[in-house]
Design an enzyme around this catalytic site. Structure first.
Site, PDB file in Angstrom:
ATOM      1  N   ASP A  13       0.821  -1.220   0.000  1.00 24.30           N
ATOM      2  CA  ASP A  13       0.000   0.000   0.000  1.00 24.30           C
ATOM      3  C   ASP A  13       0.853   1.268   0.000  1.00 24.30           C
ATOM      4  O   ASP A  13       0.407   2.322   0.457  1.00 24.30           O
ATOM      5  CB  ASP A  13      -0.961   0.030   1.200  1.00 24.30           C
ATOM      6  CG  ASP A  13      -1.789  -1.219   1.318  1.00 24.30           C
ATOM      7  OD1 ASP A  13      -2.427  -1.588   0.322  1.00 24.30           O
ATOM      8  OD2 ASP A  13      -1.790  -1.837   2.395  1.00 24.30           O
ATOM      9  N   LYS A  16       2.611   2.116  -5.101  1.00 22.42           N
ATOM     10  CA  LYS A  16       3.344   1.600  -6.275  1.00 22.42           C
ATOM     11  C   LYS A  16       2.598   1.860  -7.561  1.00 22.42           C
ATOM     12  O   LYS A  16       3.199   2.132  -8.606  1.00 22.42           O
ATOM     13  CB  LYS A  16       3.585   0.093  -6.108  1.00 22.42           C
ATOM     14  CG  LYS A  16       4.489  -0.264  -4.947  1.00 22.42           C
ATOM     15  CD  LYS A  16       4.674  -1.764  -4.835  1.00 22.42           C
ATOM     16  CE  LYS A  16       3.400  -2.488  -4.466  1.00 22.42           C
ATOM     17  NZ  LYS A  16       2.875  -2.120  -3.131  1.00 22.42           N
ATOM     18  N   GLY A  40      -4.073  -4.177  -4.543  1.00 19.59           N
ATOM     19  CA  GLY A  40      -4.949  -3.110  -5.005  1.00 19.59           C
ATOM     20  C   GLY A  40      -4.125  -1.887  -5.305  1.00 19.59           C
ATOM     21  O   GLY A  40      -3.550  -1.279  -4.407  1.00 19.59           O
ATOM     22  N   HIS A  41      -3.993  -1.543  -6.581  1.00 21.19           N
ATOM     23  CA  HIS A  41      -3.191  -0.392  -6.979  1.00 21.19           C
ATOM     24  C   HIS A  41      -4.124   0.719  -7.446  1.00 21.19           C
ATOM     25  O   HIS A  41      -4.873   0.554  -8.414  1.00 21.19           O
ATOM     26  CB  HIS A  41      -2.208  -0.786  -8.082  1.00 21.19           C
ATOM     27  CG  HIS A  41      -1.159  -1.735  -7.603  1.00 21.19           C
ATOM     28  ND1 HIS A  41      -0.243  -2.332  -8.445  1.00 21.19           N
ATOM     29  CD2 HIS A  41      -0.866  -2.193  -6.359  1.00 21.19           C
ATOM     30  CE1 HIS A  41       0.563  -3.111  -7.732  1.00 21.19           C
ATOM     31  NE2 HIS A  41       0.199  -3.041  -6.475  1.00 21.19           N
ATOM     32  N   GLN A 225       2.067  -6.007  -3.166  1.00 20.66           N
ATOM     33  CA  GLN A 225       2.312  -6.066  -1.733  1.00 20.66           C
ATOM     34  C   GLN A 225       3.630  -5.344  -1.402  1.00 20.66           C
ATOM     35  O   GLN A 225       3.953  -4.362  -2.046  1.00 20.66           O
ATOM     36  CB  GLN A 225       2.310  -7.520  -1.226  1.00 20.66           C
ATOM     37  CG  GLN A 225       0.943  -8.184  -1.252  1.00 20.66           C
ATOM     38  CD  GLN A 225       0.607  -8.812  -2.567  1.00 20.66           C
ATOM     39  OE1 GLN A 225       1.424  -9.439  -3.215  1.00 20.66           O
ATOM     40  NE2 GLN A 225      -0.636  -8.669  -2.982  1.00 20.66           N
TER      41      GLN A 225
END
Length: 403
Positions: A13, A16, A40-41, A225
């Site tokens: 988180d 990235k 989740g990006h 991650q």
């Protein structure tokens, strides 16, 4: 062969997605090399928020081709839903823009069921997974009983593999955990149409990546991650199910280490963690709540509130060594504005540094930043031992300062 790896250097988180989206403007390929839809990006482009879970973060750059590498575990239903969601925003993703490795392993519905049932049965000892079936899919891969995307898109092979797998899965799901049984015909009705739609996207990713590298094109390898969640090097057992460090790009994309020239570690100007596990700098009181609300620290995959704390230079330096970082990208510096004091955990204890009150979100150059802010970033560089080439002062693509 100009390969660049972007990895998280904390617990995930870190932002990235934004950094990959920014760098993708110069990349011919953007390759996701591990993890699954437990990632989740979040991207913000021209004020519009886009959340990606499996599709690489370069997809919003029309000149970049995206690759889901062999090291990723793919939930085909989730992936198809993500492509449909992009299409609803006017972004039709064609097979020319997205390639899925035929060697990537598949997350099937019984993997999700097992993940969910195990976490529920563990009670207080639960690890805090996203319940997306990631761990069980990687288990099958390592046990040599997994299903690859190249097989998934072949109806006869899909049926045969399901026929072999389901009896064993049902023994655990029904017999051990009291869950609902799966059957071949129901899964075939559910999965066959998905496989048919995804089939044009599936192919040999290794040759595609090497052709780009050998042609001198820039290739961006995107991790998911963070380093401290690496299955080997993280805070085990509170980790993810894959290797998240930069070296995993070689295995998860099918390239040798000589293909990589730059390794960018993304860190927040503070720290967050989702789920259970140790967090030495965690702030549990009002200050932690302040960072959570100001930084919008809620998981983009699960929606869970993130635990917040001060920057941990001890662990960040460890991450720099594990990844061989050549540079840092420091994100969410703007979230610290308004604090009178900012703290950093070091090997000797805690350091206190003067804060700053100025709003950073409109600053566009390093020189525009407050002196105290510049000093804070320089101290992070000194402690981690890696220069910060990018500093983010807001969620937008343009709110990034290049040094």
């Amino acid at each position: 062969m100009p390969g660049t790896v972007v990895v998280g250097a904390q617990w995930g988180d870190e932002g990235k997605g934004k950094i990959v989206d920014l760098l993708a403007a110069r990349a011919a390929l953007v390759v996701r090399f591990q993890g699954g839809n437990n990632a989740g990006h979040t991207l913000v482009v021209e004020g519009e928020k886009v959340v990606l879970h499996l599709v690489p973060s370069g997809i919003l750059n029309p000149d970049s081709r995206c690759v889901i590498g062999n090291g990723v575990v793919v939930d085909p239903v989730v992936l198809l839903g993500e492509l449909d969601a992009l299409e609803r925003t006017g972004r039709v993703v064609s097979p020319r823009q997205l390639l899925i490795s035929s060697e990537a392993h598949v997350i099937l519905p019984f993997h999700v069921s097992l993940d969910t049932l195990r976490e529920a049965a563990a009670g207080a000892a639960a690890i805090g997974t996203t319940k997306r079936g990631i761990g069980p899919a990687y288990e099958d891969k390592v046990a040599r009983r997994g299903l690859k995307m190249g097989e998934f898109i072949d109806p006869a092979r899909l049926r045969a593999r399901l026929s072999r797998s389901i009896p064993d899965k049902n023994k655990a799901i029904v017999g051990w955990y009291g869950g609902e049984a799966f059957d071949v015909e129901t899964l075939m009705r559910q999965l066959a149409p998905v496989a048919e739609r995804l089939a044009p996207y599936v192919g040999d990713s290794v040759d595609t990546i090497h052709d780009a590298l050998e042609g001198g094109a820039e290739v961006l390898f995107e991790g998911a991650q963070g380093t401290l969640l690496d299955v080997d090097h993280g805070s085990y057992p509170y980790v993810t199910s894959s290797n998240t460090v930069a070296g995993a790009a070689c295995c998860g994309a099918g390239v040798g280490p000589t293909a990589i020239q730059r390794v960018i570690g993304v860190v927040k100007a503070y720290a967050t963690r989702v789920g259970h596990g140790p967090f030495p700098t965690e702030l549990e009181g009002p200050l932690g709540d302040h960072l959570r609300q100001r930084g919008h620290e809620f998981g983009s995959t699960t929606g869970r509130p993130r635990r917040c704390g001060w920057f941990d230079a001890v662990l960040a330096r460890r991450a720099a060594r594990l990844n061989g970082l050549t540079e840092l990208a420091v994100t969410k510096l703007d979230v610290l504005s308004g604090l009178s004091i900012v703290r950093i955990r070091t090997a000797e204890g805690w350091e206190e540094h003067p804060g700053w009150n100025e709003d950073l979100t409109g600053r566009s150059t390093w020189e525009d930043l407050p002196v105290a802010c510049q000093a804070y970033v320089r101290r992070l560089e000194e402690l981690v031992g890696v220069p910060a080439s990018l500093v983010s002062v807001g969620p937008g693509r343009h709110q990034t300062i290049t040094r």
